[in-house]
Design an enzyme around this catalytic site. Sequence first.
Site, mmCIF file in Angstrom:
data_model
loop_
_atom_site.group_PDB
_atom_site.id
_atom_site.type_symbol
_atom_site.label_atom_id
_atom_site.label_comp_id
_atom_site.label_asym_id
_atom_site.label_seq_id
_atom_site.Cartn_x
_atom_site.Cartn_y
_atom_site.Cartn_z
ATOM 1 N N HIS A 1 -45.692 -15.410 73.880
ATOM 2 C CA HIS A 1 -45.012 -14.864 72.685
ATOM 3 C C HIS A 1 -43.791 -14.051 73.099
ATOM 4 O O HIS A 1 -43.858 -13.223 73.988
ATOM 5 C CB HIS A 1 -45.974 -14.075 71.800
ATOM 6 C CG HIS A 1 -46.532 -12.812 72.391
ATOM 7 N ND1 HIS A 1 -45.887 -11.593 72.289
ATOM 8 C CD2 HIS A 1 -47.667 -12.573 73.082
ATOM 9 C CE1 HIS A 1 -46.628 -10.671 72.887
ATOM 10 N NE2 HIS A 1 -47.699 -11.228 73.387
ATOM 11 N N ASP B 1 -45.423 -8.022 78.608
ATOM 12 C CA ASP B 1 -46.136 -8.506 77.417
ATOM 13 C C ASP B 1 -45.143 -8.791 76.304
ATOM 14 O O ASP B 1 -44.809 -7.902 75.550
ATOM 15 C CB ASP B 1 -47.158 -7.450 76.971
ATOM 16 C CG ASP B 1 -47.971 -7.886 75.770
ATOM 17 O OD1 ASP B 1 -47.922 -9.076 75.423
ATOM 18 O OD2 ASP B 1 -48.639 -7.026 75.175
ATOM 19 N N GLU C 1 -46.648 -12.490 67.698
ATOM 20 C CA GLU C 1 -48.059 -12.289 68.041
ATOM 21 C C GLU C 1 -48.504 -10.853 67.816
ATOM 22 O O GLU C 1 -49.593 -10.594 67.304
ATOM 23 C CB GLU C 1 -48.295 -12.694 69.505
ATOM 24 C CG GLU C 1 -49.764 -12.739 69.919
ATOM 25 C CD GLU C 1 -50.294 -11.439 70.507
ATOM 26 O OE1 GLU C 1 -51.505 -11.294 70.639
ATOM 27 O OE2 GLU C 1 -49.480 -10.551 70.825
ATOM 28 N N HIS D 1 -48.349 -2.093 75.964
ATOM 29 C CA HIS D 1 -47.842 -1.475 74.730
ATOM 30 C C HIS D 1 -47.299 -0.049 74.944
ATOM 31 O O HIS D 1 -47.464 0.808 74.074
ATOM 32 C CB HIS D 1 -48.913 -1.478 73.629
ATOM 33 C CG HIS D 1 -49.354 -2.850 73.234
ATOM 34 N ND1 HIS D 1 -50.342 -3.070 72.311
ATOM 35 C CD2 HIS D 1 -48.949 -4.081 73.639
ATOM 36 C CE1 HIS D 1 -50.527 -4.370 72.161
ATOM 37 N NE2 HIS D 1 -49.692 -5.002 72.964
HETATM 38 ZN ZN LIG Z 1 -49.175 -10.139 74.415
#
Ligand SMILES: [Zn+2]
Length: 462
Positions: free
Chosen positions: A271, A285, A319, A424
Amino acid sequence: MKFIILLVFTFCVNALMLRSGVKDKITEGVIQQIREQIKNPQSQYYHSAYNRLAYYVDTFGPRLWGSENMADAVDALYKDIEKMGFDRVWKENLGEITSWMRGEESVTLFEPRQIPQKLNMIGLGWTPAGVVKGEVEVVHSFEELKEKDVRGKIVCFNFEWNGYGSAIAFRFAGPVLAEKAGAIGTMIRSVASVSIASPHTGMTDYENIKYPAVAITVEDADMLDRMKKRGQKVVVEIKTGGQQYKTTSDNVFAEIKGYKYPDEILLMGGHWDSWDVGSQTGANDDGGGVIVCLEALRILNSLGIKPKRTIRFIAWSGEEMGQNNNGAFHYARNHGKDNHIIAFESDLGSTKPYGFGITAGQQFTQLVTYLAQEYLTGIGAERIYPNDGESVDSGVLADFTGTPMLNNRIADNENHDFYFTYHHTAGDSMWMMNQEDMDDNVVAIASIMYLIADYDGPIPKD
Ligand SMILES: [Zn+2]
């Protein structure tokens, strides 16, 4: 009965064929060629995954779904891919989407401190704007939430880290459950394996969240817990500024057409959207996952390798926000009828690869295990983990169509503690990416995709 005999017969023939272990020299040569091109310091492909990712991360910053950064990064990725000479490059617009943006936000500790203290914090995705001030109640489990009177209070969830699966329940469901119990706001301990006072964001229950819900650091959640245990009154004020808005976004695609079975498709990707919390968030990420897949397709294409089946790259959009009109749902709805052989997704980082997880029928799993053990031992990516190939975006396609799933197994411990140290946060940056490891991922992914795409025989449906 006849059907059962036939099944047993087919299974035995396949098993025999797999055990014979006749290595195909051409296939072996292709795998070697991929490795030599990516791992040779003189080659133009050496470290190209890291360098390409760094360009996007440095130039566009974090890519929150629907944001201008994301739109610019999607356009740039598309234009970049267009120049790579694939058989087909395109994008698909998701139509109107509802996304979320962060506003001004803070948590201030008023009691027991004499002088108000700002705490490191980050609002959870989909949290609306609001200001609440009140006494804090610390709970460690959902059972404790039921037992304590939290009416009119701010609930702080301080749970133990036992892996992402159990922790995410507090982030997703915790704020709304506390609200139902009468709380006026929620702070959760960051979902993190290791902390250096960094708050970790992530999505909360977007359909039901009505009040300020934020993450504070592991260190501060423990501190508030200590204060309460010694009987001190804890008072905080939470301010959030989240807003929803209408926007749009695109999935991006590239394809190498299969020469023998062009309608049989192997999907692979990650993503392209990310969280928004630091200057480089989304490097790992999942910018890394997208780019190692793209580089895997690029090396096959650049070497002029044509597999029997089609390999389709996708950069999924949306996502992190978890909406059912995001890129994964859009793709599954629009391409659910395509003949997908398998869907590969890289979304757990790009550390050193050692094999693959697969969620497929027994015979297909057996075939992939055979291919990996026969051809990938030399690159150290031969271990196959049955019933463990799931990821979020490929999972949507699997839910719609039953498509088997594949993911890359990479160096980390069982709870993915390395990955969740940075997950995150502003710490998700190029600093945590490794050039050699990314190269190894490109080699492993290009190889396994090629092996399945070029397999000379029917792919078992079960
Ligand atoms: Zn991810």
